[in-house]
Every structure is written in structure tokens, then in C-alpha cells.
Motif scaffolding. Structure first.
Motif, PDB file in Angstrom:
ATOM      1  N   LEU A 375      25.608 -12.870  30.787  1.00  0.00           N
ATOM      2  CA  LEU A 375      25.320 -13.048  32.217  1.00  0.00           C
ATOM      3  C   LEU A 375      25.146 -14.530  32.542  1.00  0.00           C
ATOM      4  O   LEU A 375      25.661 -15.020  33.561  1.00  0.00           O
ATOM      5  CB  LEU A 375      24.063 -12.271  32.600  1.00  0.00           C
ATOM      6  N   THR A 378      28.782 -16.087  32.340  1.00  0.00           N
ATOM      7  CA  THR A 378      29.871 -15.631  33.217  1.00  0.00           C
ATOM      8  C   THR A 378      29.404 -15.139  34.578  1.00  0.00           C
ATOM      9  O   THR A 378      30.225 -14.901  35.455  1.00  0.00           O
ATOM     10  CB  THR A 378      30.639 -14.481  32.546  1.00  0.00           C
ATOM     11  N   ARG A 380      28.025 -12.229  34.966  1.00  0.00           N
ATOM     12  CA  ARG A 380      28.200 -10.780  34.986  1.00  0.00           C
ATOM     13  C   ARG A 380      27.711 -10.176  33.669  1.00  0.00           C
ATOM     14  O   ARG A 380      28.016 -10.690  32.603  1.00  0.00           O
ATOM     15  CB  ARG A 380      29.680 -10.430  35.197  1.00  0.00           C
ATOM     16  N   LEU A 397      21.116 -11.748  39.430  1.00  0.00           N
ATOM     17  CA  LEU A 397      21.649 -10.393  39.604  1.00  0.00           C
ATOM     18  C   LEU A 397      21.881 -10.018  41.071  1.00  0.00           C
ATOM     19  O   LEU A 397      22.493  -8.976  41.343  1.00  0.00           O
ATOM     20  CB  LEU A 397      20.691  -9.375  38.967  1.00  0.00           C
ATOM     21  N   ASP A 399      23.892 -10.849  43.293  1.00  0.00           N
ATOM     22  CA  ASP A 399      25.289 -10.678  43.719  1.00  0.00           C
ATOM     23  C   ASP A 399      26.036  -9.644  42.887  1.00  0.00           C
ATOM     24  O   ASP A 399      27.267  -9.517  43.004  1.00  0.00           O
ATOM     25  CB  ASP A 399      26.027 -12.025  43.638  1.00  0.00           C
ATOM     26  N   ALA A 400      25.313  -8.885  42.062  1.00  0.00           N
ATOM     27  CA  ALA A 400      25.968  -7.913  41.181  1.00  0.00           C
ATOM     28  C   ALA A 400      26.673  -6.833  41.990  1.00  0.00           C
ATOM     29  O   ALA A 400      26.167  -6.368  43.017  1.00  0.00           O
ATOM     30  CB  ALA A 400      24.948  -7.276  40.244  1.00  0.00           C
ATOM     31  N   GLU A 401      27.854  -6.410  41.499  1.00  0.00           N
ATOM     32  CA  GLU A 401      28.599  -5.326  42.123  1.00  0.00           C
ATOM     33  C   GLU A 401      28.956  -4.232  41.118  1.00  0.00           C
ATOM     34  O   GLU A 401      29.356  -3.139  41.522  1.00  0.00           O
ATOM     35  CB  GLU A 401      29.888  -5.863  42.767  1.00  0.00           C
ATOM     36  N   ASP A 402      28.838  -4.524  39.822  1.00  0.00           N
ATOM     37  CA  ASP A 402      29.159  -3.519  38.803  1.00  0.00           C
ATOM     38  C   ASP A 402      27.921  -2.651  38.547  1.00  0.00           C
ATOM     39  O   ASP A 402      26.792  -3.029  38.864  1.00  0.00           O
ATOM     40  CB  ASP A 402      29.588  -4.200  37.505  1.00  0.00           C
ATOM     41  N   GLY A 405      25.062  -4.262  36.314  1.00  0.00           N
ATOM     42  CA  GLY A 405      24.322  -5.289  37.030  1.00  0.00           C
ATOM     43  C   GLY A 405      23.442  -4.713  38.121  1.00  0.00           C
ATOM     44  O   GLY A 405      22.309  -5.163  38.329  1.00  0.00           O
TER      45      GLY A 405
END
Length: 564
Positions: A375, A378, A380, A397, A399-402, A405
Motif C-alpha cells: 500500500l 503503490t 493499493r 485508504l 481513496d480505496a475502491e477495491d 481497501g
């Protein structure tokens, strides 16, 4: 030693059951429970570090929270501490597993600290040793320096707050002492705040009878109103025993005993040791009681020194210099034991400084830290990861979209006191993938807010995805019973491949009784239930017995853990 078992992958979202006006954490994140232990001790090898001179022999267990396990007065040929003949975990700590004996260092919040069964770093420093670790719930660096000075063990404690904000601090050194009918506790106080299992704190005189715990009827805590130099001692009828003295910062003193009249206290001591073993605890803390936290300013360093040695009738508590202050910045020497990699990870993230006194080298980084290094590199998370929380991680975290995350974004929001934001992140994660840990997190949020019915639906889905995860099974069954679905709980138990854990059998008996299946409940009760993770103060066994047999029935000793 019994097998301490694995750490649960289910993070602890609930706050500790603490009465305090200031400093209670919103949860115990990032920690999970250590609840997979058994009750079948066997001989095992564990690391120990020994300091020895012609007067004393001190033994520490760096893989078990740095516990001071033994302190022998070589001149008298006597052990000064309660050195338990067995290390048997039981459910008394903030994270569940705890064991009795020696001197335990408690940092965090009210209760036995999160690292009581975890490894600490240990190094040589001059003629002594240093143990240290990064405590992740509060974000503090703990440093324990130990040296022998003639017939005294000196322990210097250094706490560092590397955070840019104030942190509530709790500390108590818990000293287990063998208890005999004549063991007496001496302390410079004429009154104390008494706290029993009725959960009332009352200021009372501290009398001669009170100073002999074997005379107490039930378990109790005495928090002393110390006058002058802080010290406490536990001695036998001749006046010999252990004397504990400290510098003024560690001003609190406490006595805990299990009581002798009721069977519950004796049963708990047998449960934690071997039949007939008896101990009490004298304790020293930063505040007067264990319902208080002290504000530690951003960037602050606190030190104090404790002295442990034989107490004799001619010996008095001398004024103690703060050796910890002069030892605090001495550089670490030869590595004796390796702790966790979490300090190194937070150093990489800029959360803690690089200090010569408490190095957290990259060599300690392992598989648990690797996803978080990803994380940092990268932006992520590359996959599943153990829980990590803190303001810096929350920012990374956001801005996490997965799904991975978003799950950890939810945990970080929860730890920061934003439960609504946490649930929103978890629901977004579930939109991408129905994951058992995320389902459980939303379910636990529902349980905490009183919606057992909604939680039960989510937990059944989670359990279907991870049927072999024991902690998840326990939470699912507990919630089904609370949601008035005992039949579904019994159906779930019937589907399990390994339903023989004592906690599962206890829940089965509770569900059977609630469903009206008295025969099934009776068979379980008569078969002698042993629940390894029975919580201190938990009344499930006696309530179940009386619900089945009636209020006037005689409770078997094996089921009697009542503390009041």
C-alpha cells in the motif's frame, strides 16, 4: 504450558467494558482475540532471559509480554513471586488469553494489556537487558530496562508518545505473590477505594483484617490512598516477603485477592494453575484507580523506576532515583529476542521515529506487514491483510475502491470513532464481493447497536462462506440465540464437522433449553461442560444449570465460577 492457539482474524470492534470518564478507546482495533487455546498443558520450551548476581536471580519471558516470571532471593533460597507451575491461558485479558504468575506490565486501557501473550524485542544494554515494542492501539513505544543492583532488581520504564496528538495512558505493574493464611500486605495508607464484583467503588478505612486477603469472604480490589513515598509489600508471619518501591510518577497502589469463603475464587485459581495453588496480586499504577487514564501530551516521554527485592523486618522503603531517565536513550546492543514487525512498518509509514534505543529494523518485517508495504509503495492493498489502524493509514485508504481497501477503510474509520462511515465503506466492499470478514464486520456493527435480527442474517451468510472459522461460528450461534432463533442455532451446530469445543457445547445447551429441547440440554449438562474461554465474571454456566434444574438446585463445583 497449554497451547496459546492462533489469533482470531476477526478484529475486536467492541470497546472494553471500562468505567472511565476519559480515555476509553472506541474499540480494541487493530487487535483480534487470542481465543484458540486449549486446556491440555504439556512440557514446552520457551525463551527466557536471566539476570543473576550473588543475591538475586531474575527470569523474564520475552515471548510472553516480557513477563518477569521469577525472582529468587539466593541468600534465603526463596522465590519472591508466585511462579505458576503451569502457563494456562484463560479468558481474563482485553484480547481474551491471559495467564497467572510473575509480574505483568499493563499498558493500554483497563484490563490485562493487548501484548500479554505476544513477543517483545529484547536486547542487551550495558549490564542489563531492554525489552520493547510498539503498542498499536494507543500508538506508544514501550521500553522496559532491567538491571540488578546488589539485592534489588531495578526496572526502568520509558513510555514515548510519537503521535502528534495527546494519548490517554494507562499503566499498572501486576505482581503475583503466593498467598498463605498468614500473608499480609503492607502499604503506607490508612484508607482505600474498595471495589468488588458488585461493581461499586467505595472509600473505606483499610484495617489489619483487610491486610490479610485469606480472611476475605469474596474477591475484591483495594486502591490505596498512598501517603508519601509509594511502596507496597507482601510478607509472611516473620515479616519476610517482597518489597516493591517506585519513583513518584508511579504513585498508585492496589491489592487484589480472590477471597476464601466462596468456591468461585478457589475454582478460578485452580483453573489458572494447579489445584491448591493460591496467589494474590499487589500492583502499582500511574493513577489511584484502574478506572482512570492520564493525558500524555504529543511527543512526550515519561519515565519511572521500580525496585523489586526481599522485604525483611529491618528494611525500609528508601527514596529511589529515576534510573529509567538515565537509561532511556542508551543505544540497544546485542539482539536477544525478536518481537513483531509492526514497529518497523509504522517507521516506514512515518508514524514512529527511528531511535537507537528502540530500533525496529527491516529484518523484523514479515508476511503480515507485506501487504501494507505494498500500500505504501503503490497506493493499493494487493490482497487480504491483517488489521492496521491509525490516522496515517486512514488517509492512505480514503481513496480505496477495491474490496480489500474498502474493508480496511471501514476498520480505520471505526477505530477513529466513525461507525457510520465504517459501515458505508463495508457496504461498498460487499457490493464488489460477498466476503465473510466484511459481512461479519457489518453484523458486529448491527449487534453493537442492538439489532441482533439483522446481524443474524448477515452472520449466517458469512458462516456459509467460512464454515470452518471457529470464532465466526461462536459469534453466529451467540447472535442466533440472542435473536430468538434457537432452532436455527441447533441446525447450524448439527451441520458442523467439529462441534466438540466447550464454547460450542455451552451454546448448544443454551439453544436447546430455549427451544424447549430439555433432553438435549440435560445430556450436555450431565456430560460435564468444560469451556476453555469462560470469561472472568461470566455467569453462563451457573445460569444454565439453574435454568434447567431450578433455583434451589445444588450447583456442582465444576460449574461454580461465581465471584459474588
Amino acid at each position: 504450558m497449554a497451547d496459546p492457539g492462533p489469533v482470531s482474524p476477526l478484529p475486536i470492534l467492541r470497546p472494553p467494558p471500562v468505567r472511565a470518564a476519559y480515555g476509553v478507546p472506541f474499540s480494541l482495533l487493530p487487535y483480534g482475540r487470542r481465543d484458540g487455546y486449549g486446556r491440555h498443558p504439556v512440557e514446552r520450551e520457551i525463551p527466557s532471559i536471566v539476570l543473576e548476581n550473588k543475591h538475586l536471580r531474575a527470569e523474564f519471558l520475552p515471548s510472553l509480554g516480557g513477563r518477569l516470571w521469577s525472582l529468587v532471593d539466593k541468600s534465603a533460597g526463596r522465590e519472591l513471586l508466585f511462579r505458576n507451575p503451569v502457563i494456562q491461558p484463560a479468558n481474563l485479558a482485553l484480547r481474551d488469553a491471559w495467564f497467572a504468575g510473575g509480574v505483568e506490565w499493563n499498558l493500554g486501557t483497563t484490563g490485562h494489556w493487548p501484548l500479554t501473550c505476544e513477543p517483545l524485542h529484547a536486547v542487551r544494554v550495558g549490564e542489563g537487558i531492554r525489552m520493547y515494542e510498539y503498542e498499536r492501539m494507543r500508538g506508544l513505544i514501550l521500553q522496559i530496562d532491567a538491571r540488578l543492583a546488589a539485592d534489588v532488581l531495578l526496572v526502568g520504564i520509558t513510555l514515548r508518545n510519537p503521535q502528534p496528538h495527546e494519548v490517554p495512558v494507562y499503566w499498572w505493574s501486576n505482581i503475583a505473590i503466593p498467598e498463605t493464611p498468614a500473608t499480609r500486605v503492607l502499604v503506607p495508607a490508612s484508607k482505600a477505594d474498595h471495589y468488588g464484583y458488585a461493581q461499586e467503588l467505595t472509600t473505606i478505612p483499610f484495617t489489619q483484617d483487610d491486610s490479610v486477603p485469606a480472611r476475605w469472604r469474596t474477591a475484591a480490589d483495594y486502591f490505596f490512598h498512598v501517603e508519601g513515598q509509594p511502596w507496597i509489600a507482601a510478607v509472611d508471619e516473620s515479616g519476610y516477603g517482597l518489597l516493591h518501591v517506585s519513583t513518584d510518577r508511579l504513585s498508585g497502589r492496589k491489592l487484589f485477592g480472590w477471597g476464601s469463603s466462596g468456591p468461585g475464587g478457589a475454582h478460578w485459581q485452580d483453573w489458572l494453575s494447579e489445584p491448591g495453588s493460591r496467589y494474590l496480586e499487589i500492583q502499582a499504577g500511574l493513577a489511584r484507580t484502574q478506572f482512570e487514564h492520564l493525558p500524555m501530551p504529543a511527543g512526550a516521554t515519561w519515565t519511572w523506576t521500580e525496585a523489586y527485592g526481599p522485604c525483611e523486618p529491618s528494611r525500609t522503603a528508601a527514596v529511589l532515583p529515576d534510573h529509567a531517565e538515565e537509561w532511556a536513550d542508551l543505544p540497544a546492543g546485542e539482539v536477544l529476542h525478536q518481537g513483531s514487525g509492526w514497529g518497523a512498518l509504522d517507521r516506514h509509514a512515518g508514524g514512529i521515529p527511528e531511535l537507537a534505543a528502540t530500533p525496529f529494523p527491516d529484518t523484523t518485517l514479515g508476511p503480515e506487514q507485506r501487504p501494507w508495504l505494498g500500500l505504501l509503495a503503490t497506493g493499493r492493498l494487493p490482497g487480504e491483510a491483517s488489521c492496521v489502524v491509525g490516522p496515517g493509514w486512514l488517509r492512505l485508504l480514503e481513496d480505496a475502491e477495491d474490496r480489500h481497501g474498502l474493508y480496511h477503510l471501514g476498520l480505520n474509520r471505526w477505530a477513529s470513532g466513525d461507525p457510520a462511515g465504517a459501515v458505508r465503506a463495508w457496504e461498498r466492499s460487499l457490493d464488489r464481493h460477498r466476503d465473510p470478514l466484511t459481512l461479519r464486520a457489518v453484523a458486529e456493527a448491527s449487534r453493537i447497536h442492538g439489532d441482533d435480527a439483522a446481524a443474524a442474517v448477515l452472520l449466517l451468510e458469512a458462516h456459509a462462506l467460512a464454515p470452518g472459522l471457529h470464532p465466526l461460528t461462536v459469534e453466529t450461534l451467540t447472535t442466533l440465540i440472542a435473536a430468538d432463533r434457537p432452532g436455527d442455532a441447533l441446525n447450524l451446530i448439527d451441520s458442523l464437522r467439529s462441534p466438540d469445543h466447550g464454547r460450542i457445547r455451552l451454546l448448544e445447551a443454551q439453544a436447546a433449553l430455549k427451544a424447549g429441547d430439555r433432553d438435549r440440554a440435560g445430556r450436555l449438562l450431565e456430560g460435564h461442560l468444560t469451556v476453555p474461554d469462560l470469561r472472568e465474571g461470566e455467569d453462563s454456566l451457573d445460569e444454565l444449570w439453574f435454568a434447567y434444574h431450578g433455583a434451589d438446585a445444588e450447583l456442582p463445583a465444576a460449574y461454580d465460577f461465581r465471584m459474588s
